[in-house]
Design a protein around this motif. Sequence first.
Motif, mmCIF file in Angstrom:
data_model
loop_
_atom_site.group_PDB
_atom_site.id
_atom_site.type_symbol
_atom_site.label_atom_id
_atom_site.label_comp_id
_atom_site.label_asym_id
_atom_site.label_seq_id
_atom_site.Cartn_x
_atom_site.Cartn_y
_atom_site.Cartn_z
ATOM 1 N N TYR A 53 0.837 -1.202 0.000
ATOM 2 C CA TYR A 53 0.000 0.000 0.000
ATOM 3 C C TYR A 53 0.876 1.259 0.000
ATOM 4 C CZ TYR A 53 -3.712 3.197 1.671
ATOM 5 O OH TYR A 53 -4.618 4.227 1.817
ATOM 6 N N LEU A 54 1.992 1.193 0.726
ATOM 7 C CA LEU A 54 2.861 2.361 0.855
ATOM 8 C C LEU A 54 3.839 2.515 -0.305
ATOM 9 C CD1 LEU A 54 3.699 2.189 4.680
ATOM 10 C CD2 LEU A 54 2.112 3.738 3.527
ATOM 11 N N PHE A 55 4.328 1.395 -0.838
ATOM 12 C CA PHE A 55 5.410 1.480 -1.823
ATOM 13 C C PHE A 55 5.081 0.875 -3.184
ATOM 14 C CE2 PHE A 55 7.753 1.442 2.309
ATOM 15 C CZ PHE A 55 8.322 2.699 2.201
ATOM 16 N N GLY A 56 3.913 0.291 -3.340
ATOM 17 C CA GLY A 56 3.551 -0.325 -4.601
ATOM 18 C C GLY A 56 3.961 -1.783 -4.671
ATOM 19 N N GLU A 57 3.636 -2.420 -5.779
ATOM 20 C CA GLU A 57 3.910 -3.845 -5.954
ATOM 21 C C GLU A 57 5.408 -4.094 -6.088
ATOM 22 O OE1 GLU A 57 2.004 -6.426 -5.853
ATOM 23 O OE2 GLU A 57 0.026 -5.487 -5.717
ATOM 24 N N LYS A 58 5.961 -4.721 -5.073
ATOM 25 C CA LYS A 58 7.378 -5.080 -5.063
ATOM 26 C C LYS A 58 7.523 -6.392 -4.309
ATOM 27 C CE LYS A 58 8.708 -0.159 -4.546
ATOM 28 N NZ LYS A 58 9.222 0.111 -5.886
ATOM 29 N N GLY A 59 8.668 -7.033 -4.427
ATOM 30 C CA GLY A 59 8.949 -8.224 -3.653
ATOM 31 C C GLY A 59 9.292 -7.862 -2.223
ATOM 32 N N PRO A 60 9.261 -8.850 -1.304
ATOM 33 C CA PRO A 60 9.569 -8.573 0.103
ATOM 34 C C PRO A 60 10.919 -7.892 0.310
ATOM 35 C CG PRO A 60 8.639 -10.765 -0.136
ATOM 36 C CD PRO A 60 8.865 -10.245 -1.528
ATOM 37 N N ASP A 61 11.958 -8.340 -0.400
ATOM 38 C CA ASP A 61 13.280 -7.734 -0.228
ATOM 39 C C ASP A 61 13.269 -6.255 -0.614
ATOM 40 O OD1 ASP A 61 14.067 -10.261 0.471
ATOM 41 O OD2 ASP A 61 15.306 -10.618 -1.301
#
Length: 317
Positions: free
Chosen positions: A200-208
Amino acid sequence: MDVVTLGETMVLFTPESSGLLRYANTFSKKIGGAESNFAIGLSRLGYQTGWISKVGNDEFGKAILSFLKGECVDVSHVHTDESAPTGIYFKEFRNSANVRVQYYRSGSAASKMAPSDIDENYIAKAKYLHITGITPALSTSCYQAIKEAIRIAKSKDLQVVFDPNLREKLWPSKEKAQQVMLEIAAEADIILPGLSEATYLFGEKGPDQLAKCFLDLGAETVILKAGKEGTYYYTAEQSGFVESFSVDQVVDPVGAGDGFAAGFISGLLDELPLMKAVKRGNAVGAMVTMVNGDVEGLPEKDEIEHFIQPNKEDVSR
């Protein structure tokens, strides 16, 4: 004092039947609130906790104070507001996999919290300040109270623990929620978001990548909760993943994140390695889901050991 937290606690009404709330005729009364759930969880594990808030001068406010005192949480800095009521909320058990919550907290006593309610000397006694993203969403004065608490904590070298605990309906817009959440995250030493909150805060990214975003803001430790799958942990020096504990039946998932936070911070207070602190958090979170109510499933420390090692003989009978 080990930990001080601040936020709203409400009276919870839980229907005795499942299905649509409109058909419920009888309810049980309980107590719940993210920050007090966390404080109770740590208290049951043997730590000293303090809770800062406001309640109304009504029977619900008195019930909350009595309940928290009974759980050995210090409420000496909870103020009573003569002009505003204590908030309430209802749970709706549509089915075992769908639990909804309806809040009636607008204009509540806790939403009137302000910087003047924050005592510098009280916070200075603690080792950790625990805050969530719920409180700054309640009102401008609550946001300012959170900022004042953080300022004091930073000046006294306390570790600031931030659990985003996103409640999107409380915010006027996604942009405002993101702005405030990221502002607080930049002040936090330890951040405990769920994967969906980080996205929600940073957009679609992987956990790392998500963890790196928080670390780049200045956090020392980032814990990414992935629900029933497990939990990722990151610092500048190490990272890893701890699987969740299997639960035969989830009775009530509400409060699991608060239980995780209590278990995890208790591990840090016990100076456990980060991986073992996360494992304890996973255990407490899982145990909470097995019992109806926000705090009713929070364990004592010996119960955690039996849960983690289920084959260990129980001689308490």
